[in-house]
Design a protein around this motif. Structure first.
Motif, PDB file in Angstrom:
ATOM      1  N   LYS A  86       1.735   6.725  -8.468  1.00  9.15           N
ATOM      2  CA  LYS A  86       2.950   6.259  -8.147  1.00  9.15           C
ATOM      3  C   LYS A  86       3.566   6.615  -6.748  1.00  9.15           C
ATOM      4  O   LYS A  86       4.139   5.882  -5.957  1.00  9.15           O
ATOM      5  CB  LYS A  86       4.082   6.512  -9.371  1.00  9.15           C
ATOM      6  N   ALA A  90       4.369   4.355  -3.544  1.00  9.77           N
ATOM      7  CA  ALA A  90       5.839   4.618  -3.048  1.00  9.77           C
ATOM      8  C   ALA A  90       5.961   4.838  -1.575  1.00  9.77           C
ATOM      9  O   ALA A  90       6.595   4.216  -0.854  1.00  9.77           O
ATOM     10  CB  ALA A  90       6.781   5.864  -3.818  1.00  9.77           C
ATOM     11  N   THR A 110       8.191   3.713 -10.729  1.00  5.26           N
ATOM     12  CA  THR A 110       7.482   3.483  -9.326  1.00  5.26           C
ATOM     13  C   THR A 110       8.660   3.081  -8.401  1.00  5.26           C
ATOM     14  O   THR A 110       8.600   3.571  -7.265  1.00  5.26           O
ATOM     15  CB  THR A 110       6.601   2.398  -9.354  1.00  5.26           C
ATOM     16  N   GLN A 113      10.403   6.203  -7.597  1.00  7.17           N
ATOM     17  CA  GLN A 113       9.455   7.017  -6.697  1.00  7.17           C
ATOM     18  C   GLN A 113      10.164   6.654  -5.287  1.00  7.17           C
ATOM     19  O   GLN A 113       9.804   7.451  -4.289  1.00  7.17           O
ATOM     20  CB  GLN A 113       8.140   6.979  -7.046  1.00  7.17           C
ATOM     21  N   GLY A 179       9.578  -3.905 -10.017  1.00  8.83           N
ATOM     22  CA  GLY A 179       8.516  -3.244 -10.952  1.00  8.83           C
ATOM     23  C   GLY A 179       8.166  -4.322 -12.116  1.00  8.83           C
ATOM     24  O   GLY A 179       9.103  -5.333 -12.270  1.00  8.83           O
ATOM     25  N   THR A 214       0.824   0.228 -10.206  1.00  5.60           N
ATOM     26  CA  THR A 214      -0.217   1.112 -10.114  1.00  5.60           C
ATOM     27  C   THR A 214      -1.493   0.412 -10.896  1.00  5.60           C
ATOM     28  O   THR A 214      -1.231  -0.899 -11.569  1.00  5.60           O
ATOM     29  CB  THR A 214      -0.123   2.478 -11.056  1.00  5.60           C
ATOM     30  N   THR A 237      -0.363  -1.546  -4.588  1.00  5.20           N
ATOM     31  CA  THR A 237      -0.824  -0.811  -5.586  1.00  5.20           C
ATOM     32  C   THR A 237      -1.570   0.339  -5.081  1.00  5.20           C
ATOM     33  O   THR A 237      -1.773   0.400  -3.946  1.00  5.20           O
ATOM     34  CB  THR A 237      -1.746  -1.853  -6.536  1.00  5.20           C
ATOM     35  N   ASP A 238      -2.311   1.012  -6.111  1.00  4.63           N
ATOM     36  CA  ASP A 238      -3.128   2.355  -5.468  1.00  4.63           C
ATOM     37  C   ASP A 238      -4.721   2.313  -5.543  1.00  4.63           C
ATOM     38  O   ASP A 238      -5.264   3.289  -5.461  1.00  4.63           O
ATOM     39  CB  ASP A 238      -2.647   3.370  -6.440  1.00  4.63           C
TER      40      ASP A 238
END
Length: 260
Positions: A86, A90, A110, A113, A179, A214, A237-238
Motif C-alpha cells: 500500500k 501510495a 490504500t 495511505q 479504492g 494492491t 498497483t504494486d
C-alpha cells in the motif's frame, strides 16, 4: 466545509518526526538521533514537545503514534494488512500530484495511505469523505481540506449516502483516487452497493480517475460492480496484473502504473 487548525509552530525536525510516525507508528530514540545527527536528549525534547501538543505518545525507547487516532480498531487492522504494498502504491500516486493540485481521496486504507504520503508542504486542495484522511489533513497545514459530509459508516470510517453525493456535486478536482475491492477482466468491484453512488460521484467530479489497488485485489470479484475499465484513466498497483486483466486494461486505454 473547510477545515483549518491553529497550533503551535513545529520545527522542521518535529514535523518530520510526526510525518514519519504517521507511516510507521513507532520510532526509536536511537534511530531518530542517527537520522538527524543529534543527541538522544535533543530527540527527547522534540518528542516531549509533540506529546504536550497531544500529537504523539512518548513510550519506553522512543515515541509512538496515538493509537486509534482517527481510526477504529477494524480500520487500523486493515491499514496494517499488506502495508508495504500500500505504501508503494501510495508513493506512486503522490508522484502524479503537483503541489497545488486539487485531489479527491476516496475511502479505504490504500487511499488513506496516499494522505499519509503527501508531503508536509502540500499546498493544494484535498476533497475527502474519509474520516482518517481528514485526521491526517489536520497535519497538512499548508493545504486546503474540503470535507464531504453524510452518514458515517463505521467500518469504512467514511461518510456516505445522498448528502455525500450532493456535497461533491459542483466541485471539480484534477484527480480522484478511488479504492476498490476487486479487479477482474470485466471491471472494478466493491464490497457494498450502498457505496457505489458515492464513488461514482467522486469519479465524476475529477478530470482523471485513478484506481488504486494492491495485487491482492486482482482476479477477485466483490458483491457490486463499480465500473468498467473505460471509466478509469489510470490503475496504480504494486505488481504486474494477470494477463487477462492487463489485456482488458490495454483494450480500454487504461494507463498501468506498477509501483516499485
Amino acid at each position: 466545509m473547510s477545515i483549518a487548525r491553529e497550533e503551535a509552530a513545529l520545527t522542521p525536525r518535529q514535523q518530520t518526526i510526526l510525518d514519519e510516525l504517521g507511516r510507521r507508528g513507532f520510532l526509536s530514540t536511537a534511530d531518530l538521533a542517527g537520522t538527524f545527527d543529534v543527541s538522544d536528549m535533543t530527540v527527547r525534547r522534540d518528542t516531549r514537545a509533540l506529546s504536550k501538543l497531544g500529537l504523539v505518545k512518548v513510550v519506553h525507547g522512543g515515541v509512538s503514534a496515538i493509537e486509534g487516532h482517527g481510526q477504529n480498531a477494524d480500520f487500523a487492522a486493515r491499514v496494517r494488512e499488506d502495508a508495504d504494498a500500500k505504501q508503494r502504491v501510495a508513493k506512486a500516486c503522490v508522484d502524479l500530484v503537483s503541489e497545488r493540485d486539487a485531489i479527491i481521496l476516496d475511502a479505504g486504507t490504500t487511499t488513506y495511505q496516499i494522505a499519509q504520503e503527501l508531503p508536509a508542504g502540500f499546498m493544494g486542495t484535498i476533497i475527502t469523505h474519509s474520516a482518517p484522511a481528514i485526521q491526517r489533513c489536520l497535519q497538512l497545514t499548508s493545504a486546503r481540506t474540503i470535507c464531504l459530509g453524510g452518514e458515517l459508516l463505521l467500518d469504512s470510517q467514511a461518510f456516505n449516502g445522498p448528502m455525500t453525493v450532493n456535497a461533491v456535486q459542483g466541485l471539480r478536482a484534477k484527480t480522484a483516487f478511488i479504492g476498490v475491492s476487486g479487479i477482474h477482466d470485466e471491471g472494478f468491484y466493491i464490497e457494498r452497493d450502498v457505496e457505489r453512488a458515492t464513488k461514482l460521484a467522486l469519479m465524476g467530479s475529477a478530470e482523471q480517475v485513478v484506481v488504486v489497488a494492491t495485487h491482492q485485489k486482482m482476479l477477485r470479484y466483490a458483491l457490486a460492480r463499480l465500473a468498467s475499465f473505460d471509466a478509469v484513466d489510470i490503475l496504480v498497483t504494486d505488481a504486474p496484473p494477470p494477463r487477462e486483466v492487463a489485456a482488458a486494461l490495454s483494450a480500454s486505454n487504461v494507463r498501468l502504473i506498477v509501483a516499485d
